[in-house]
Design an enzyme around this catalytic site. Structure first.
Site, PDB file in Angstrom:
ATOM      1  N   GLU A 103      47.344 106.997  17.154  1.00  0.00           N
ATOM      2  CA  GLU A 103      46.726 108.272  16.818  1.00  0.00           C
ATOM      3  C   GLU A 103      46.913 109.163  18.061  1.00  0.00           C
ATOM      4  OE1 GLU A 103      42.525 109.351  14.665  1.00  0.00           O
ATOM      5  OE2 GLU A 103      42.472 108.290  16.561  1.00  0.00           O
TER       6      GLU A 103
ATOM      7  N   PRO B  90      31.085 118.937  18.612  1.00  0.00           N
ATOM      8  CA  PRO B  90      30.177 118.062  17.855  1.00  0.00           C
ATOM      9  C   PRO B  90      30.881 116.979  17.036  1.00  0.00           C
ATOM     10  CG  PRO B  90      30.317 120.257  16.861  1.00  0.00           C
ATOM     11  CD  PRO B  90      31.010 120.333  18.179  1.00  0.00           C
TER      12      PRO B  90
ATOM     13  N   GLU C 231      41.819 112.539   9.378  1.00  0.00           N
ATOM     14  CA  GLU C 231      40.404 112.206   9.154  1.00  0.00           C
ATOM     15  C   GLU C 231      39.482 113.407   9.375  1.00  0.00           C
ATOM     16  OE1 GLU C 231      39.393 109.087  11.897  1.00  0.00           O
ATOM     17  OE2 GLU C 231      39.843 110.292  13.644  1.00  0.00           O
TER      18      GLU C 231
ATOM     19  N   HIS D 162      42.632  95.267  10.709  1.00  0.00           N
ATOM     20  CA  HIS D 162      41.940  96.339  11.420  1.00  0.00           C
ATOM     21  C   HIS D 162      40.990  95.743  12.439  1.00  0.00           C
ATOM     22  CE1 HIS D 162      39.019  99.877  11.685  1.00  0.00           C
ATOM     23  NE2 HIS D 162      40.120 100.211  12.302  1.00  0.00           N
ATOM     24  N   HIS D 163      41.141  96.161  13.691  1.00  0.00           N
ATOM     25  CA  HIS D 163      40.239  95.742  14.760  1.00  0.00           C
ATOM     26  C   HIS D 163      39.590  96.979  15.362  1.00  0.00           C
ATOM     27  CE1 HIS D 163      42.930  91.937  15.611  1.00  0.00           C
ATOM     28  NE2 HIS D 163      42.245  91.834  14.469  1.00  0.00           N
ATOM     29  N   GLU D 164      38.433  97.341  14.877  1.00  0.00           N
ATOM     30  CA  GLU D 164      37.682  98.424  15.519  1.00  0.00           C
ATOM     31  C   GLU D 164      36.890  97.789  16.656  1.00  0.00           C
ATOM     32  OE1 GLU D 164      37.208 102.037  15.346  1.00  0.00           O
ATOM     33  OE2 GLU D 164      36.286 101.248  17.171  1.00  0.00           O
TER      34      GLU D 164
ATOM     35  N   GLU E  67      41.604 114.190  20.619  1.00  0.00           N
ATOM     36  CA  GLU E  67      41.430 114.688  19.244  1.00  0.00           C
ATOM     37  C   GLU E  67      40.869 116.114  19.214  1.00  0.00           C
ATOM     38  OE1 GLU E  67      39.517 111.649  16.859  1.00  0.00           O
ATOM     39  OE2 GLU E  67      40.766 110.108  17.761  1.00  0.00           O
TER      40      GLU E  67
ATOM     41  N   GLU F 115      42.358 106.146  18.943  1.00  0.00           N
ATOM     42  CA  GLU F 115      41.695 106.447  20.222  1.00  0.00           C
ATOM     43  C   GLU F 115      42.458 105.722  21.339  1.00  0.00           C
ATOM     44  OE1 GLU F 115      39.652 104.940  17.634  1.00  0.00           O
ATOM     45  OE2 GLU F 115      39.700 106.972  16.829  1.00  0.00           O
TER      46      GLU F 115
END
Ligand code: NOJ
Ligand code: CA
Length: 704
Positions: free
Chosen positions: A501, A196, A507, A412-414, A176, A483
């Site tokens: 992604e 950061p 985002e 959604h599975h974070e 990213e 990710e």
């Protein structure tokens, strides 16, 4: 030192000639591209490549360093070279085109070390019109048995000049990053350390991640990447000491102290170099990645339908609501329950809006317990279980409510980068989805991988992502990973790999501390990251200045550019990312309602890396066309020819364009809509504002 050895070897080569007893030259089907393989007099393998007899990859050595064995690079002899040709067409179940042509010539070179331990290696070369690839196979042999540990793969990509390069750093944890445009010799990945805004980052070497795209002084485009990344570490490319080429640097495991462990026999991923005389040719030629993967292993995936989707998502990124339900642990904040985004009532409103606008799916993040103890907490194992909803979210009821209205909930599975916990839960999590007849999950891996010493792009994680895909397939679930590991064409083998992604997505525009993605970001992404496969970028932000939520951030775009992204960026799931209230009664929203999501064919009309790109796609089954064009900071005027339309038919075009005063910073919402009748002879002048774009729907007259 490596460079000194290379110079020495080439001097030897020059004076002693090389082993030419076998024909180890391979040409593309159109004969433009040539790859040749040779050994130096010392038996060191190397290859080189040329386009129209102009060298594009200079002689580049190949080799491996294994644990407890001598370096595998010299004293080799060519045992045999086998040539063959392949030409077939296969059909995608969804994609940027229905039919994919797989046309290449192949050469298999078998090598054997002439000294102990007399190891054997096969190298498979394939040359397509669009580029070339090679992979190593270590066949069964007496002196390499059981598990072998690779400490280093030494595959070189030596260049013929100091090319202009579009690159992101060779981060072992995340892709990213902003794209950089420099000469090869000026690549400085180290200066990109510790950004950061990144949830995790680790850049150990002056290396780049792939796909990395270059343009030579002679106007040839090269892009280096890999295909079929299976049970192996992701490859970064380290700048060599003389700064005129790259050498593979595999992502390692600090926990295990090596790069890759494999059981004999085994093969590596393909090392791929796309070669094109136009920038657009890179995009059109990017089927090479799917072609280098095995055909479909999981059968029919018609339970997955390409779809547009909305989400309880952007509202969390801009700070309108939260993922967690109760106040976040340890932060001392005192958010009230009302701010929780995934509330049953809130979700219902999104479902209603999606349904009214023909949008087939709704992603809901923050639906399950655990969000008060994820990002930033070191002890994240066992926190998420992927089956327990927050008490203000009625999962069963909402799934039913959605089904009645033709809106499927996207799960959604974070994982919060705790893959061991996720693997333990996979069957339960996917069983729940199967019992609810839900077929798409977005996964996420924010944070440093647990256990410490593993990285997102190492072999251990590559195997984790693979396990998720294979398990998901058993439950008829399609996966959109955030990710992720990079795309390497595996969607051909596992068409439940729908999107991912793996880039600086939308985002960042909501919260990045550095001003967000630049207008040149996506015209660069189209010729770099997008070559590898579908992108879940999440376009469609209309409230560009994010007022009143994020007054110090904005999306660096015009409205028309946001629309164009639905065509320019390919994904079989495309988000309408903004809040329903920003779409309500907005004339531009009609394009998002209309735009196709699954394509019969794709044409790259024009483009230049980092500057602009114009793409036309024909929708599957309707014959309607959609065109998207985007530009960087510069305004552009062009003539758009509709010669891709079938001859003799007229179409109704609706043109969503930048207004005369539009500007990504000063006036991003100025836009206009125009209609025109077009056919294959039509040429329309178009204008893109600074940081702007254009989106055109082209309907057949019998369209309903
Ligand atoms: C990062 C993902 O890219 C984003 O889409 C998601 O909302 C958050 N993680 C939370 O999972
Ligand atoms: Ca992300």
């Amino acid at each position: 030192m490596a460079k000194l050895i290379s110079i020495f070897v080439f001097v030897l080569l020059f004076f002693s000639g090389c082993n030419k007893s076998q024909n180890s030259t391979l040409r593309s089907p159109n004969r433009n591209l040539t790859v040749s393989f040779q050994l130096t007099s010392g038996g060191i393998p190397f290859y080189q490549a040329s386009l129209h007899n102009e060298q594009v990859i200079a002689p580049s050595f190949l080799g491996f360093e294994f644990k407890d064995m001598s370096v595998f690079q010299k004293d080799m002899k060519i045992i045999s070279v086998k040539h063959s040709s392949h030409n077939n067409i296969w059909e995608t179940q969804w994609g940027e085109k229905r039919e994919v042509v797989n046309h290449y010539n192949e050469m298999i070179v078998s090598l054997k070390e002439q000294k102990a331990p007399n190891r054997k290696l096969k190298i498979f070369f394939r040359v397509f019109n669009e580029g070339f690839a090679f992979r190593y196979e270590f066949p069964e042999q007496e002196n390499m048995l059981g598990d072998v540990v690779i400490l280093d793969e030494m595959t070189e990509f030596n260049l013929t000049g100091d090319h202009t390069t579009w690159w992101i750093p060779g981060d072992w944890e995340i892709y990213e990053h902003h794209y950089n445009k420099t000469k090869v010799s000026e690549i400085d990945a180290i200066s990109k350390r510790n950004h950061p805004d990144l949830g995790q980052t680790y850049i150990p070497y002056n290396a780049v991640n792939t796909p990395v795209t270059m343009k030579t002084n002679g106007g040839v485009y090269l892009s280096i990447h890999e295909a079929d990344l299976t049970n192996y570490a992701g490859m970064t490319l380290k700048l060599n000491e003389s700064k005129d080429g790259f050498v593979s640097e595999l992502v390692g495991s600090k926990r295990l102290g090596y790069k890759v462990k494999r059981n004999m026999p085994f093969e590596t991923p393909w090392r791929v170099v796309q070669v094109s005389e136009s920038a657009g040719g890179l995009i059109e030629g990017s089927d090479i990645y799917m072609n280098l993967n095995d055909s479909n292993k999981i059968g029919d995936v018609s339970w997955f339908k390409p779809t547009k989707y909305m989400g309880i998502w952007w509202e969390m990124h801009i700070g309108k609501s939260t993922w967690y339900m109760n106040s976040r642990e340890k932060t001392g904040s005192n958010d009230s329950m009302v701010k929780h985004g995934a509330r049953t009532e809130n979700v219902k409103q999104y479902i209603d809006f999606a349904s009214e606008n023909g949008i087939g799916a709704l992603l809901i993040e923050g639906w399950n317990t655990g969000w008060n103890h994820w990002c930033g907490f070191p002890d994240r194992e066992g926190v998420f279980d992927f089956v327990t909803p927050y008490s203000d979210y009625d999962l069963q009821k909402l799934v039913r409510y959605g089904k009645q209205k033709d809106v499927e909930i996207m799960m959604h599975h974070e994982t919060s980068a705790a893959p061991r916990t996720y693997e333990q839960q996979l069957d339960t999590a996917f069983s729940l989805m199967q019992s609810l007849d839900l077929h798409t999950v977005k996964t996420g891996y924010v944070g440093n991988i647990i256990p410490e010493g593993e990285y997102h792009h190492g072999q251990w994680m590559v195997n984790h992502y693979q396990k998720v895909i294979e398990t998901a397939a058993k439950y008829n679930v399609a996966v959109n990973a955030h990710e992720p590991i990079k795309a390497t064409g595996k969607r051909r083998t596992y068409p439940n790999i729908i999107s991912r992604e793996g880039l600086r997505g939308q985002e960042f525009n909501a919260w990045a501390t550095d001003g967000g993605n630049l207008p040149s970001h996506l015209p660069t992404v189209a010729f770099t990251r997008m070559l590898s496969g579908p992108i879940d970028f999440t376009p469609g932000i209309f409230n560009i200045k994010l007022n009143p939520y994020k007054l110090n951030n904005q999306v660096n775009t015009t409205i028309a550019k946001q629309l164009a992204l639905y065509v320019v960026l390919y994904s079989p799931i495309q988000m309408a990312a903004d809040l329903p209230e920003n779409y309500q009664d907005h004339a531009a929203f009609q394009f998002i309602r209309d735009v196709g999501i699954d394509w019969e064919q794709t044409k790259v009309i024009d483009g230049e890396v980092g500057e602009y790109v114009v793409i036309a796609r024909e929708e599957r089954d309707t014959g309607d066309w959609f065109i998207g064009a985007i530009t960087n900071e510069s305004a552009r005027e062009m003539e758009l020819s509709f010669d891709f339309l079938p001859e003799g038919e007229t179409f109704k075009a609706t043109i969503y364009k930048d207004g005369m005063g539009a500007h990504w910073k000063k006036n991003p919402t100025d836009f206009a809509i125009e209609e025109a009748v077009v056919d294959s002879d039509t040429v329309l002048p178009i204008r893109l504002a600074p940081g702007g774009g254009i989106a055109i729907s082209v309907f057949k007259y019998n369209h309903n």
